[in-house]
Design a protein around this motif. Structure first.
Motif, PDB file in Angstrom:
ATOM      1  N   LYS A  59       0.820  -1.217   0.000  1.00 58.34           N
ATOM      2  CA  LYS A  59       0.000   0.000   0.000  1.00 58.34           C
ATOM      3  C   LYS A  59       0.853   1.265   0.000  1.00 58.34           C
ATOM      4  O   LYS A  59       0.419   2.298  -0.482  1.00 58.34           O
ATOM      5  CB  LYS A  59      -0.955  -0.016   1.185  1.00 58.34           C
ATOM      6  N   ARG A  60       2.055   1.187   0.530  1.00 61.55           N
ATOM      7  CA  ARG A  60       2.929   2.367   0.557  1.00 61.55           C
ATOM      8  C   ARG A  60       3.446   2.688  -0.843  1.00 61.55           C
ATOM      9  O   ARG A  60       3.443   3.824  -1.285  1.00 61.55           O
ATOM     10  CB  ARG A  60       4.110   2.153   1.503  1.00 61.55           C
ATOM     11  N   ALA A  61       3.891   1.663  -1.576  1.00 59.21           N
ATOM     12  CA  ALA A  61       4.449   1.879  -2.917  1.00 59.21           C
ATOM     13  C   ALA A  61       3.374   1.859  -3.998  1.00 59.21           C
ATOM     14  O   ALA A  61       3.624   2.258  -5.129  1.00 59.21           O
ATOM     15  CB  ALA A  61       5.495   0.813  -3.224  1.00 59.21           C
ATOM     16  N   GLY A  62       2.174   1.375  -3.647  1.00 58.59           N
ATOM     17  CA  GLY A  62       1.095   1.326  -4.618  1.00 58.59           C
ATOM     18  C   GLY A  62       1.296   0.255  -5.679  1.00 58.59           C
ATOM     19  O   GLY A  62       0.862   0.401  -6.813  1.00 58.59           O
ATOM     20  N   SER A  63       1.977  -0.837  -5.311  1.00 60.34           N
ATOM     21  CA  SER A  63       2.222  -1.896  -6.289  1.00 60.34           C
ATOM     22  C   SER A  63       1.600  -3.204  -5.821  1.00 60.34           C
ATOM     23  O   SER A  63       1.407  -3.432  -4.628  1.00 60.34           O
ATOM     24  CB  SER A  63       3.720  -2.075  -6.512  1.00 60.34           C
ATOM     25  N   ASN A  64       1.290  -4.039  -6.796  1.00 60.14           N
ATOM     26  CA  ASN A  64       0.703  -5.343  -6.513  1.00 60.14           C
ATOM     27  C   ASN A  64       1.591  -6.426  -7.103  1.00 60.14           C
ATOM     28  O   ASN A  64       2.281  -6.213  -8.091  1.00 60.14           O
ATOM     29  CB  ASN A  64      -0.689  -5.470  -7.134  1.00 60.14           C
ATOM     30  N   GLY A  65       1.519  -7.605  -6.506  1.00 59.33           N
ATOM     31  CA  GLY A  65       2.227  -8.761  -7.044  1.00 59.33           C
ATOM     32  C   GLY A  65       1.354  -9.992  -6.904  1.00 59.33           C
ATOM     33  O   GLY A  65       0.901 -10.315  -5.809  1.00 59.33           O
ATOM     34  N   TRP A  66       1.081 -10.669  -8.029  1.00 61.38           N
ATOM     35  CA  TRP A  66       0.261 -11.867  -8.008  1.00 61.38           C
ATOM     36  C   TRP A  66       0.948 -12.935  -8.832  1.00 61.38           C
ATOM     37  O   TRP A  66       1.488 -12.667  -9.903  1.00 61.38           O
ATOM     38  CB  TRP A  66      -1.119 -11.588  -8.613  1.00 61.38           C
ATOM     39  N   PHE A  67       0.992 -14.164  -8.308  1.00 60.19           N
ATOM     40  CA  PHE A  67       1.475 -15.269  -9.120  1.00 60.19           C
ATOM     41  C   PHE A  67       0.794 -16.553  -8.670  1.00 60.19           C
ATOM     42  O   PHE A  67       0.273 -16.645  -7.561  1.00 60.19           O
ATOM     43  CB  PHE A  67       3.006 -15.401  -9.081  1.00 60.19           C
ATOM     44  N   ALA A  68       0.779 -17.533  -9.555  1.00 64.40           N
ATOM     45  CA  ALA A  68       0.206 -18.843  -9.274  1.00 64.40           C
ATOM     46  C   ALA A  68       1.258 -19.899  -9.558  1.00 64.40           C
ATOM     47  O   ALA A  68       2.107 -19.746 -10.441  1.00 64.40           O
ATOM     48  CB  ALA A  68      -1.034 -19.080 -10.118  1.00 64.40           C
ATOM     49  N   TYR A  69       1.212 -20.989  -8.792  1.00 62.06           N
ATOM     50  CA  TYR A  69       2.162 -22.071  -8.911  1.00 62.06           C
ATOM     51  C   TYR A  69       1.378 -23.375  -8.895  1.00 62.06           C
ATOM     52  O   TYR A  69       0.486 -23.557  -8.083  1.00 62.06           O
ATOM     53  CB  TYR A  69       3.135 -22.015  -7.732  1.00 62.06           C
ATOM     54  N   TRP A  70       1.707 -24.285  -9.803  1.00 60.80           N
ATOM     55  CA  TRP A  70       1.086 -25.598  -9.781  1.00 60.80           C
ATOM     56  C   TRP A  70       2.123 -26.659 -10.107  1.00 60.80           C
ATOM     57  O   TRP A  70       3.103 -26.398 -10.784  1.00 60.80           O
ATOM     58  CB  TRP A  70      -0.095 -25.692 -10.735  1.00 60.80           C
ATOM     59  N   LYS A  71       1.876 -27.861  -9.569  1.00 63.33           N
ATOM     60  CA  LYS A  71       2.798 -28.958  -9.799  1.00 63.33           C
ATOM     61  C   LYS A  71       2.050 -30.277  -9.656  1.00 63.33           C
ATOM     62  O   LYS A  71       1.225 -30.430  -8.751  1.00 63.33           O
ATOM     63  CB  LYS A  71       3.948 -28.917  -8.787  1.00 63.33           C
ATOM     64  N   ALA A  72       2.333 -31.222 -10.537  1.00 62.78           N
ATOM     65  CA  ALA A  72       1.800 -32.573 -10.438  1.00 62.78           C
ATOM     66  C   ALA A  72       2.980 -33.509 -10.195  1.00 62.78           C
ATOM     67  O   ALA A  72       3.943 -33.508 -10.959  1.00 62.78           O
ATOM     68  CB  ALA A  72       1.057 -32.954 -11.707  1.00 62.78           C
ATOM     69  N   GLY A  73       2.904 -34.265  -9.113  1.00 62.58           N
ATOM     70  CA  GLY A  73       4.005 -35.165  -8.763  1.00 62.58           C
ATOM     71  C   GLY A  73       3.562 -36.614  -8.803  1.00 62.58           C
ATOM     72  O   GLY A  73       2.728 -37.034  -8.022  1.00 62.58           O
ATOM     73  N   PRO A  74       4.139 -37.409  -9.728  1.00 69.64           N
ATOM     74  CA  PRO A  74       3.763 -38.824  -9.814  1.00 69.64           C
ATOM     75  C   PRO A  74       4.543 -39.690  -8.827  1.00 69.64           C
ATOM     76  O   PRO A  74       5.608 -39.296  -8.333  1.00 69.64           O
ATOM     77  CB  PRO A  74       4.129 -39.176 -11.250  1.00 69.64           C
ATOM     78  N   GLU A  75       4.011 -40.875  -8.562  1.00 67.65           N
ATOM     79  CA  GLU A  75       4.655 -41.827  -7.677  1.00 67.65           C
ATOM     80  C   GLU A  75       4.431 -43.218  -8.259  1.00 67.65           C
ATOM     81  O   GLU A  75       3.321 -43.559  -8.672  1.00 67.65           O
ATOM     82  CB  GLU A  75       4.047 -41.726  -6.286  1.00 67.65           C
ATOM     83  N   LEU A  76       5.465 -44.049  -8.269  1.00 66.71           N
ATOM     84  CA  LEU A  76       5.359 -45.398  -8.788  1.00 66.71           C
ATOM     85  C   LEU A  76       6.270 -46.304  -7.961  1.00 66.71           C
ATOM     86  O   LEU A  76       7.467 -46.036  -7.832  1.00 66.71           O
ATOM     87  CB  LEU A  76       5.765 -45.441 -10.265  1.00 66.71           C
ATOM     88  N   ILE A  77       5.693 -47.369  -7.371  1.00 66.62           N
ATOM     89  CA  ILE A  77       6.456 -48.278  -6.520  1.00 66.62           C
ATOM     90  C   ILE A  77       6.154 -49.713  -6.931  1.00 66.62           C
ATOM     91  O   ILE A  77       4.971 -50.110  -6.995  1.00 66.62           O
ATOM     92  CB  ILE A  77       6.083 -48.088  -5.027  1.00 66.62           C
ATOM     93  N   LEU A  78       7.182 -50.490  -7.212  1.00 64.45           N
ATOM     94  CA  LEU A  78       7.021 -51.918  -7.502  1.00 64.45           C
ATOM     95  C   LEU A  78       7.495 -52.677  -6.267  1.00 64.45           C
ATOM     96  O   LEU A  78       8.616 -52.468  -5.789  1.00 64.45           O
ATOM     97  CB  LEU A  78       7.859 -52.303  -8.731  1.00 64.45           C
ATOM     98  N   LEU A  79       6.641 -53.561  -5.755  1.00 66.01           N
ATOM     99  CA  LEU A  79       6.903 -54.206  -4.472  1.00 66.01           C
ATOM    100  C   LEU A  79       6.819 -55.713  -4.613  1.00 66.01           C
ATOM    101  O   LEU A  79       5.863 -56.248  -5.193  1.00 66.01           O
ATOM    102  CB  LEU A  79       5.885 -53.711  -3.438  1.00 66.01           C
ATOM    103  N   LEU A  80       7.820 -56.396  -4.071  1.00 65.40           N
ATOM    104  CA  LEU A  80       7.830 -57.857  -4.015  1.00 65.40           C
ATOM    105  C   LEU A  80       7.729 -58.263  -2.561  1.00 65.40           C
ATOM    106  O   LEU A  80       8.578 -57.906  -1.744  1.00 65.40           O
ATOM    107  CB  LEU A  80       9.122 -58.423  -4.639  1.00 65.40           C
ATOM    108  N   VAL A  81       6.674 -58.978  -2.214  1.00 62.08           N
ATOM    109  CA  VAL A  81       6.468 -59.389  -0.811  1.00 62.08           C
ATOM    110  C   VAL A  81       6.520 -60.884  -0.667  1.00 62.08           C
ATOM    111  O   VAL A  81       6.179 -61.632  -1.510  1.00 62.08           O
ATOM    112  CB  VAL A  81       5.145 -58.915  -0.227  1.00 62.08           C
TER     113      VAL A  81
END
Length: 81
Positions: A59-81
């Motif tokens: 409000k003092r400088a009269g400036s705005n800042g807007w940003f958006a961030y997105w991320k998709a994180g995959p996971e894959l596990i092969l298991l031998l029991v």
């Protein structure tokens, strides 16, 4: 208008003053599933999606800042029991 810079007492350092406000919005979804090929082999896969918005207003400088961030994180596990 007041000075945006202030001398910090007894330190000799100058501090920048702001009138900053901000808001964040966060959303996330996670899905996971396990596939069994037989009694011993299993495959687990998953996906997480994150979305975040940040909106700042100085409000003092009269400036705005807007940003958006997105991320998709995959996971894959092969298991031998």
């Amino acid at each position: 208008m007041t000075n945006a810079r202030t001398l910090v007492k007894d330190s000799g350092d100058i501090e920048n003053n702001t009138n900053l406000t901000g808001r964040t919005k966060t959303f996330g979804v996670y899905a996971v599933d396990t596939f069994s090929f037989d009694d011993f082999w299993h495959l687990t896969s998953g996906l997480r999606y994150n979305y975040q918005e940040v909106d700042n207003v100085d409000k003092r400088a009269g400036s705005n800042g807007w940003f958006a961030y997105w991320k998709a994180g995959p996971e894959l596990i092969l298991l031998l029991v």
